[in-house]
Write an enzyme that holds these catalytic residues in place. Sequence first.
Site, PDB file in Angstrom:
ATOM      1  N   HIS A  16       1.039  -1.401  -0.139  1.00 54.66           N
ATOM      2  CA  HIS A  16       0.196   0.176  -0.132  1.00 54.66           C
ATOM      3  C   HIS A  16       0.854   1.534   0.103  1.00 54.66           C
ATOM      4  O   HIS A  16       0.617   2.316  -0.298  1.00 54.66           O
ATOM      5  CB  HIS A  16      -0.941   0.469   0.941  1.00 54.66           C
ATOM      6  CG  HIS A  16      -2.318  -0.976   1.311  1.00 54.66           C
ATOM      7  ND1 HIS A  16      -2.113  -1.549   3.193  1.00 54.66           N
ATOM      8  CD2 HIS A  16      -2.987  -1.472   0.882  1.00 54.66           C
ATOM      9  CE1 HIS A  16      -2.616  -2.670   2.612  1.00 54.66           C
ATOM     10  NE2 HIS A  16      -3.537  -2.239   1.355  1.00 54.66           N
ATOM     11  N   LYS A  40     -17.575  -6.066   8.526  1.00 53.84           N
ATOM     12  CA  LYS A  40     -16.735  -6.466   7.597  1.00 53.84           C
ATOM     13  C   LYS A  40     -15.744  -6.464   9.242  1.00 53.84           C
ATOM     14  O   LYS A  40     -15.551  -5.683   9.821  1.00 53.84           O
ATOM     15  CB  LYS A  40     -15.663  -6.176   6.203  1.00 53.84           C
ATOM     16  CG  LYS A  40     -14.817  -6.983   5.602  1.00 53.84           C
ATOM     17  CD  LYS A  40     -14.159  -6.090   4.766  1.00 53.84           C
ATOM     18  CE  LYS A  40     -12.661  -6.606   4.319  1.00 53.84           C
ATOM     19  NZ  LYS A  40     -11.790  -5.861   2.973  1.00 53.84           N
ATOM     20  N   ARG A  89      -2.207  -6.249  -7.959  1.00 54.45           N
ATOM     21  CA  ARG A  89      -1.043  -7.396  -7.200  1.00 54.45           C
ATOM     22  C   ARG A  89      -0.450  -8.092  -8.243  1.00 54.45           C
ATOM     23  O   ARG A  89       0.219  -9.010  -8.208  1.00 54.45           O
ATOM     24  CB  ARG A  89      -1.362  -7.843  -6.630  1.00 54.45           C
ATOM     25  CG  ARG A  89      -1.076  -7.291  -4.825  1.00 54.45           C
ATOM     26  CD  ARG A  89      -1.832  -8.347  -3.680  1.00 54.45           C
ATOM     27  NE  ARG A  89      -3.077  -7.523  -3.664  1.00 54.45           N
ATOM     28  CZ  ARG A  89      -3.698  -7.712  -2.256  1.00 54.45           C
ATOM     29  NH1 ARG A  89      -3.309  -7.447  -1.680  1.00 54.45           N
ATOM     30  NH2 ARG A  89      -4.906  -7.586  -2.520  1.00 54.45           N
ATOM     31  N   SER A 123      -3.047  -7.449   3.161  1.00 51.28           N
ATOM     32  CA  SER A 123      -3.324  -7.644   4.508  1.00 51.28           C
ATOM     33  C   SER A 123      -3.723  -8.880   5.440  1.00 51.28           C
ATOM     34  O   SER A 123      -3.545  -9.264   6.124  1.00 51.28           O
ATOM     35  CB  SER A 123      -4.529  -6.189   4.818  1.00 51.28           C
ATOM     36  OG  SER A 123      -4.369  -5.215   3.997  1.00 51.28           O
TER      37      SER A 123
HETATM   38  P1  ADP Z   1      -6.066  -6.172   0.711  1.00 51.52           P
HETATM   39  O1  ADP Z   1      -5.884  -5.977  -1.122  1.00 51.52           O
HETATM   40  O2  ADP Z   1      -4.379  -6.098   0.609  1.00 51.52           O
HETATM   41  O3  ADP Z   1      -6.528  -5.948   1.555  1.00 51.52           O
HETATM   42  P2  ADP Z   1      -7.312  -2.937   0.766  1.00 51.52           P
HETATM   43  O4  ADP Z   1      -8.961  -3.999   0.461  1.00 51.52           O
HETATM   44  O5  ADP Z   1      -7.227  -2.156   1.831  1.00 51.52           O
HETATM   45  O6  ADP Z   1      -5.939  -4.386   0.834  1.00 51.52           O
HETATM   46  O7  ADP Z   1      -6.652  -2.253  -1.314  1.00 51.52           O
HETATM   47  C1  ADP Z   1      -6.586  -1.265  -1.175  1.00 51.52           C
HETATM   48  C2  ADP Z   1      -6.033  -0.985  -1.721  1.00 51.52           C
HETATM   49  O8  ADP Z   1      -4.176  -1.400  -2.237  1.00 51.52           O
HETATM   50  C3  ADP Z   1      -6.465  -1.727  -3.491  1.00 51.52           C
HETATM   51  O9  ADP Z   1      -6.373  -0.970  -4.915  1.00 51.52           O
HETATM   52  C4  ADP Z   1      -5.467  -3.027  -3.600  1.00 51.52           C
HETATM   53  O10 ADP Z   1      -5.713  -3.157  -4.583  1.00 51.52           O
HETATM   54  C5  ADP Z   1      -4.401  -2.254  -3.010  1.00 51.52           C
HETATM   55  N1  ADP Z   1      -2.954  -3.178  -2.530  1.00 51.52           N
HETATM   56  C6  ADP Z   1      -3.090  -3.964  -1.846  1.00 51.52           C
HETATM   57  N2  ADP Z   1      -2.230  -4.459  -1.965  1.00 51.52           N
HETATM   58  C7  ADP Z   1      -1.490  -4.439  -2.259  1.00 51.52           C
HETATM   59  C8  ADP Z   1      -0.073  -4.659  -3.447  1.00 51.52           C
HETATM   60  N3  ADP Z   1       1.006  -5.296  -2.153  1.00 51.52           N
HETATM   61  N4  ADP Z   1       0.509  -3.501  -4.164  1.00 51.52           N
HETATM   62  C9  ADP Z   1       0.054  -3.091  -4.930  1.00 51.52           C
HETATM   63  N5  ADP Z   1      -1.141  -2.632  -4.191  1.00 51.52           N
HETATM   64  C10 ADP Z   1      -2.240  -3.304  -4.005  1.00 51.52           C
END
Ligand code: ADP
Length: 163
Positions: A16, A40, A89, A123
């Site tokens: 992130h 959630k 990702r 996460s």
């Molecule tokens: P997660 O998918 O890790 O539970 P979130 O829902 O908080 O996290 O994700 C927020 C944004 O960050 C989304 O657009 C998700 O695709 C992106 N994201 C999460 N992890 C990564 C990563 N390792 N690299 C690039 N983008 C990421």
Amino acid sequence: MTAVYAGSFDPVTNGHLDIIRRAALFCDRLIVGLLINPFKKSMFTAEERVGHLKMATAGIPNVEVLFFSGFLSDFVRANSADIIIRGLRSSVVPEYELQMVLGRPDIETVFMFSRPEYMYLSSTLVKEVILGGGSIDAMVPECLIPVIRQIRRNADGIDHGLS
Ligand code: ADP
């Protein structure tokens, strides 16, 4: 240009933070929006997650951290943002990301690819490692390592062997 980067950040990872750093380079203002979803289950409270995000982004002057609930498009409009940033990702765009874009034809969505080293970082993985007693040191922003360890100890009184 104002951009919104939204997520649950439970907790914020180096993946992130990398997207935030890189997006902040081409935006005048980057709003990191913490989505509060009461349905959630989360490991960290919304207050903790906002605190983590603020600590991790403290050195980036054009980044602001805000809470929101409800629709992302309403949050974007309320903050007069021009674009939405999403992180990817893998090379395949997940179906739910496409649905989100199709649902908001009036707002541009910019997809940013993860750096290869963060491709498999999520996460969910961080939470699994915490619960399994492993080391999260390479997964979360450095300033948060002691904070996250402390929170887990306070929450259940068990030292997960992270120290
Ligand atoms: P997660 O998918 O890790 O539970 P979130 O829902 O908080 O996290 O994700 C927020 C944004 O960050 C989304 O657009 C998700 O695709 C992106 N994201 C999460 N992890 C990564 C990563 N390792 N690299 C690039 N983008 C990421």
